[in-house]
Design an enzyme around this catalytic site. Sequence first.
Site: not given
Lengths: 228, 515
Positions: B162, B202, B374, B411
Amino acid sequence: MKKTLIILLVFLCCASVQAQKVLLSQDVLQDTVVPKKGPNRKSFSHLYVGYGLIFGDEGNLKTKQPGTSDFRIGYRLKRKVSESFSFGGEVSYIKNSFRPKNNPAGIEKVKFIVNRAEAGLYLRLNYGKRGDKIGNFIDIGGSGGWIFKSALIQTDKKPVSTFINANTLQTKYTGLSFIEDLSYSGLIRIGFGRYVFYGEYRISDVIAPAYSRDDLPRITAGIQIGLH
Amino acid sequence: MRSWIFCLLIVIAVSSEAQQKYWVFFKDKTDTVFDPYSYFDKKAIERRVRNNVPLYDYSDLPVNSNYIRHVEDLSDSVSAVSRWFNASVVYCTDDAIEEIKRLPFVLKAEPAGKLKKSVLGDDDDISAKSVRLLDYQTRVLGREDLKAKDLNGKGVRIAVLDAGFSDADENPAFDHLRAANRIIKTYDFINNREHVYDYADHGTMVLSCIGGIYKGKNIGLATEAEFLLARTEYNYREPYSEEEHWVEAAEWADKNGADIINSSLGYTSDRYFQSDLDGKTSLVSRAATMAARKGILVVNAAGNDGSGKWKKLGVPADADSILTVGGVDPYKAMHVDFSSYGPTADKRLKPNVVAPGIVMAAVNKKIGNTQGTSFASPLTAGFAACILQLHKEWDCQKLLHSIERSGRLYPYYDYAHGYGIPRAAYFLGDSAMNKPTFSFELSNDQITVKADTSILEKDESDLLYYHIRENSGYIHKYFVVQLTSSEPFNIDVSAYRNMTVALHFKGYTTEIELK
């Protein structure tokens, strides 16, 4: 008729309430169409604005700063040849203002304004890896056009005599016969995305040689911002 | 006169030892037992269910009785005990309260009736909505199922790549990691040094979504995992060297025993065209695939360009053999606008799965609301760590494909949701039958779908997913429709030949071949 319309309106409202609600709709094939236009695609065009200063020494016609400046707004087209090479053209409106240092008449403020409409061509060399972005580049080119309007503006804040009492007298002379009709220049630009530093050398004269051996400054340096 | 002076002296003496009332707040509720069904009245349970308030909430756990007893021993009396504030109200002297404050399990003490606004604000300053969100982001992945089997990522090592981990060395959300020395190594590949607790928050938020804890509540699922923290990104610039640092960090993670890499990073239009998203063009995508070949499960965010001009995922989300995670709205379980879409340029399915893209995360020594794929990625990385803890013998590709198969839509798939949100129950013996939830009829180039009205909830959970794809599996069009009524829904398929229409509604998938 009114009743019918009301019934129809109520029916439509009910129908829309019953309708199923599409929350997501994606056409993948549409997404995969490769665009032909883009900053690093086959063709691209954008508006730009720029401001710079004009300087240089042309004999007796010295000018002073601030006030001797270049403002321009234009539209630029670009055609990509390869990742490194492009070429293009542009059209622009340019307003040059000159403030002479020497003022034999003793007028407080004197300003020359020259308005130009020009078209230009350039070659571009891009450098650095990039995706669909303008990136970093160097342009070399030239432009030429028409001086379609010029003016000499004199501003006197202590007028000696006026036909009315006034603090300021501004006199504007237009249609100046000693200003040339055509202009042409060489240019160089260094760009970083939308921010471009530009330099121009005016090859042509502004003041016709028949009127004066000296001319107004020829070198312009400034910054442009691409509006994209 | 003398008697008055004497009385005055007595009053002064007594007042110096006067009892005052204090709120005493405790740090935790460890070793407490709570059964909501025996604690709450039936109507209280009904109200909670009706309001989507969890039955097991930290604020409802009892106060630790040992803490109360210790405080009582040092005070004159305990006049009240509060579960919600994890506190008791005591009468005691100034000297006694100083002694109480020094107890290891006491957070703070304040005079009752003169409580500073921040005393109640700081510790309980997240709204009810935020509390629900914090609960949802891990509950939807199967937190309770994982907790019941003691699955928390123990023994799994996760590398986080990061832009920086500001205050992660002080944020209380990681107290448990620091206490057990489970941040194994850190490295800043930009400045070539070990310190990473700076530059950007972050990474701190991402780390909390893998294994953070807020006041006893999970922020992420892998609270017992080990971590390698790597800084590979600049905060304010986007030089190509970031991709080189990513490669270096992946090799470092491999060397230091990472089982999982979380990369909530992506590169798009500044460096690439969409035609480059083939998993082979960019250096970092190739590195991600290499990491997968070395047995590391790489979990990457799909990107946040879904509502922008780029729209598609970035690199290395396009890499082959990695788990690319898109984002969903926390309450609708549907694609959230900003989440980037697939597929890759070579038509591979991406994203693989989705997770909540609007979350609560640790930041600035507290917790706050944030959004982005994120954070969907680390929630999934934490989930993967818990599953890997259960199945240590699995290689990373088996883990990846199993996580796909656990998806709520599986699926069925599309390029916004992948196979849907992964379910822990799938790995814990969930033998839910794929019972039909709708019927359909194909006639006159139209498919008419009729949902089973007995399971319609007449809300945002009544979502019909369908796509039209060619035989290779490549989808041409896909849709999500909220069935607002029991009326049949018609799909016009007149423009399609030799293709397949797949439909999914509430856990049941069927396919129709168009000739």
